[in-house]
Write an enzyme that holds these catalytic residues in place. Sequence first.
Site, PDB file in Angstrom:
ATOM      1  N   SER A   1       7.571   0.254  49.863  1.00 11.41           N
ATOM      2  CA  SER A   1       7.657  -1.157  50.230  1.00 11.41           C
ATOM      3  C   SER A   1       6.276  -1.775  50.087  1.00 11.41           C
ATOM      4  CB  SER A   1       8.161  -1.288  51.667  1.00 11.41           C
ATOM      5  OG  SER A   1       8.174  -2.640  52.088  1.00 11.41           O
ATOM      6  N   CYS A   2       6.222  -3.110  49.970  1.00 11.67           N
ATOM      7  CA  CYS A   2       4.931  -3.802  49.907  1.00 11.67           C
ATOM      8  C   CYS A   2       5.131  -5.220  50.425  1.00 11.67           C
ATOM      9  CB  CYS A   2       4.363  -3.778  48.487  1.00 11.67           C
ATOM     10  SG  CYS A   2       5.449  -4.489  47.245  1.00 11.67           S
ATOM     11  N   GLY A   3       4.543  -6.208  49.781  1.00 16.09           N
ATOM     12  CA  GLY A   3       4.726  -7.586  50.221  1.00 16.09           C
ATOM     13  C   GLY A   3       6.034  -8.174  49.735  1.00 16.09           C
TER      14      GLY A   3
ATOM     15  N   GLY B   1       7.809  -6.429  46.825  1.00 17.66           N
ATOM     16  CA  GLY B   1       8.472  -5.491  45.926  1.00 17.66           C
ATOM     17  C   GLY B   1       7.809  -5.300  44.580  1.00 17.66           C
TER      18      GLY B   1
ATOM     19  N   TRP C   1       8.177  -6.636  52.673  1.00 17.77           N
ATOM     20  CA  TRP C   1       7.695  -7.220  53.922  1.00 17.77           C
ATOM     21  C   TRP C   1       8.135  -8.667  54.115  1.00 17.77           C
ATOM     22  CZ3 TRP C   1       6.396  -5.189  58.232  1.00 17.77           C
ATOM     23  CH2 TRP C   1       5.683  -5.906  59.196  1.00 17.77           C
TER      24      TRP C   1
END
Length: 337
Positions: A296-298, A300, A324
């Site tokens: 996961s990140c901000g 995708g 996120w």
Amino acid sequence: MFDCDAVDSERRAASMALKADVNGRALVSAAWLNENRSSVGVVDSTWHLPTEKRDAAKDHRTRRIPGSIFLDIDKVANLETDLPHMLPSAEFFRESLQALRINVGRPVVFYSANGFVGSARAWWTFRAFGLEDVYVLDGGLQAWIDSGFPLDVTEARACQSLGYSDETSATAFLKLNVPTPVIYAAQDQAEPGAETEVPTVRLRESFVRSFDDIIRNIDTQKELLVDARSPAGRFDGSVPEPRAGVPSGHAPGSLSLPFTDLYQDKNGRMKELADLRKLVEDLGIDLKSTKPIVTSCGTGVTCAITSLALFELGVNSSIYDGSWLDYVARDGPIVRS
């Protein structure tokens, strides 16, 4: 007489030879790409954060690897959600590739002008839809330049022949109020051929995780959620998110592995395998475990770099597509520490 079957057979043989050459890995070097450029499709999928105020498509039109085309991950996406660059439907994805004249009958190599930002996401997207003969240029455009290979700096034109299969599909982008997709080609390059029929594709559900999956996993911990946001302060809550109004922190039970830690230098080349393995294992990630990994990140994009690194280490992972931005918008529990 032109023998289509013979040409197809030659292409299949060339594709198999290239697959053997890369030995099951996704990363290819600039030297490898230069040597095999006539046998592969080259796609620039550079993406920048909105706060950077950069136009990747415009940059591509005047500075690109010769013969490459541009794929905008914000356009080849689900355009009916407020979240950026989410996975499109299988049919929209197929029609987009058809419009962009991306020939999936031969290997495709993605590159970015900023390391892996964009190229890893495009690589993962193609794999999510079952297209496996895809690769990523290690170090992106800068690695190509550093190796002394030529750039095409001629002003590109927009080729408007789209090649959609029916009228409904042809107007899909227009109905969604976005620009008609185009392929950018150098002025002296021939019009793209018609031999780019894209087969029917289906989303492989195992590649994607949803908000509900993440919430369930907080209790079950059946999967390991790896957060790729950089810097690490976004994970522990000490650094604000780049998007205004979005709180920092992390989902309970998740682990921080900033995507920038995967780079071996400022030009965005991936660490060597031994160094990657040590980095991951030092964080307590057991690469031999059967416990699935979700990245996961901000939004995708950069977590696909983590998934790419894990793939290089022999591990397939899923991506929380909304990441996120989706998590906080849906009031997921946040830990700051």
